[in-house]
Design a protein around this motif. Structure first.
Motif, mmCIF file in Angstrom:
data_model
loop_
_atom_site.group_PDB
_atom_site.id
_atom_site.type_symbol
_atom_site.label_atom_id
_atom_site.label_comp_id
_atom_site.label_asym_id
_atom_site.label_seq_id
_atom_site.Cartn_x
_atom_site.Cartn_y
_atom_site.Cartn_z
ATOM 1 N N LEU A 71 -6.728 -5.484 14.992
ATOM 2 C CA LEU A 71 -6.428 -4.789 13.668
ATOM 3 C C LEU A 71 -4.638 -4.950 13.733
ATOM 4 N N LEU A 72 -4.163 -4.720 12.683
ATOM 5 C CA LEU A 72 -2.589 -4.784 12.353
ATOM 6 C C LEU A 72 -2.276 -3.574 11.528
ATOM 7 N N LEU A 73 -1.564 -2.660 12.132
ATOM 8 C CA LEU A 73 -1.007 -1.664 11.333
ATOM 9 C C LEU A 73 0.298 -2.032 10.630
ATOM 10 N N THR A 74 0.488 -1.933 9.477
ATOM 11 C CA THR A 74 1.770 -2.127 8.693
ATOM 12 C C THR A 74 2.226 -0.857 7.943
ATOM 13 N N PRO A 75 3.485 -0.823 7.751
ATOM 14 C CA PRO A 75 3.877 0.608 7.110
ATOM 15 C C PRO A 75 3.295 0.946 5.938
ATOM 16 N N GLU A 76 3.279 1.861 5.332
ATOM 17 C CA GLU A 76 2.702 2.051 4.218
ATOM 18 C C GLU A 76 3.643 1.824 3.114
ATOM 19 N N GLY A 77 3.217 1.403 1.919
ATOM 20 C CA GLY A 77 4.087 0.904 0.770
ATOM 21 C C GLY A 77 4.623 -0.645 1.125
ATOM 22 N N CYS A 78 4.276 -1.057 2.263
ATOM 23 C CA CYS A 78 5.025 -2.454 2.639
ATOM 24 C C CYS A 78 4.923 -3.445 1.548
ATOM 25 N N LEU A 79 3.910 -3.468 0.686
ATOM 26 C CA LEU A 79 3.719 -4.550 -0.217
ATOM 27 C C LEU A 79 4.522 -3.861 -1.487
ATOM 28 N N SER A 80 4.531 -2.780 -2.002
ATOM 29 C CA SER A 80 5.299 -2.157 -2.941
ATOM 30 C C SER A 80 6.615 -1.951 -3.148
ATOM 31 N N GLY A 81 7.114 -1.590 -1.645
ATOM 32 C CA GLY A 81 8.511 -1.671 -1.591
ATOM 33 C C GLY A 81 8.832 -0.051 -1.593
ATOM 34 N N TYR A 82 7.922 0.882 -1.434
ATOM 35 C CA TYR A 82 8.091 2.198 -1.392
ATOM 36 C C TYR A 82 8.772 2.792 -2.836
ATOM 37 N N ALA B 85 0.887 -7.757 -9.865
ATOM 38 C CA ALA B 85 1.454 -8.438 -8.766
ATOM 39 C C ALA B 85 0.793 -7.767 -7.469
ATOM 40 N N LEU B 86 1.003 -6.232 -7.409
ATOM 41 C CA LEU B 86 0.564 -5.797 -6.206
ATOM 42 C C LEU B 86 -0.980 -6.094 -5.938
ATOM 43 N N ASP B 87 -1.814 -5.827 -6.797
ATOM 44 C CA ASP B 87 -3.272 -6.282 -6.562
ATOM 45 C C ASP B 87 -3.574 -7.634 -6.274
ATOM 46 N N ALA B 88 -2.875 -8.559 -6.621
ATOM 47 C CA ALA B 88 -2.834 -10.075 -6.419
ATOM 48 C C ALA B 88 -2.455 -10.262 -4.865
ATOM 49 N N ALA B 89 -1.507 -9.571 -4.676
ATOM 50 C CA ALA B 89 -0.785 -9.798 -3.166
ATOM 51 C C ALA B 89 -1.888 -8.998 -2.120
ATOM 52 N N LEU B 90 -2.434 -8.007 -2.583
ATOM 53 C CA LEU B 90 -3.223 -7.463 -1.565
ATOM 54 C C LEU B 90 -4.610 -8.224 -1.366
ATOM 55 N N VAL B 91 -5.084 -8.635 -2.358
ATOM 56 C CA VAL B 91 -6.187 -9.834 -2.122
ATOM 57 C C VAL B 91 -5.725 -10.817 -1.247
ATOM 58 N N HIS C 7 7.964 3.602 -7.019
ATOM 59 C CA HIS C 7 6.749 3.919 -7.977
ATOM 60 C C HIS C 7 7.002 2.835 -9.034
ATOM 61 N N ARG C 8 8.160 2.143 -9.157
ATOM 62 C CA ARG C 8 8.312 1.174 -10.028
ATOM 63 C C ARG C 8 8.110 -0.082 -9.664
ATOM 64 N N PHE C 9 6.622 -0.481 -9.700
ATOM 65 C CA PHE C 9 6.264 -1.803 -9.175
ATOM 66 C C PHE C 9 5.239 -2.507 -10.017
ATOM 67 N N ASP C 10 4.825 -3.687 -10.109
ATOM 68 C CA ASP C 10 4.046 -4.588 -11.116
ATOM 69 C C ASP C 10 2.631 -4.257 -10.217
ATOM 70 N N ALA C 11 1.842 -3.319 -10.975
ATOM 71 C CA ALA C 11 0.289 -3.267 -10.564
ATOM 72 C C ALA C 11 -0.387 -4.574 -10.173
#
Length: 73
Positions: A37-48, A56-62, A50-54
C-alpha cells in the motif's frame, strides 16, 4: 498476515502532469521497498486547488491505478 505500507510525503504543484510523475516515482519506490500500500497526500494529483482540469486529472488517475496495479502496490 503482514502488510507493508509506504507513506509518500511529496510536493504538489498546480501542474497535474508534474504531480503525476511524482506519484509514479513514489509508486516505483514503494514497490522497490516491497510495500503493498502507498499512502499519498490528498489532492496530490490536482494540487490542492478547485481549479483543475478534470479530464487531465481523470487520465492521470488511470495512469496511477495502472502503475500501482502493475507494480503490486
Amino acid at each position: 498476515m503482514q502488510l507493508r505500507l509506504a507513506l509518500a510525503q511529496i510536493p504538489e504543484t498546480k501542474d497535474i502532469a508534474v504531480n503525476l510523475q511524482t506519484v509514479l516515482q513514489a509508486i516505483d519506490y514503494a514497490a522497490g521497498e516491497g510495500a503493498q500500500l502507498l499512502l499519498t497526500p490528498e489532492g496530490c494529483l490536482s494540487g490542492y486547488t478547485h481549479r483543475f482540469d478534470a479530464t487531465a486529472l481523470d487520465a492521470a488517475l488511470v495512469q496511477v491505478e495502472e502503475a500501482a496495479r502493475s507494480r503490486g502496490v
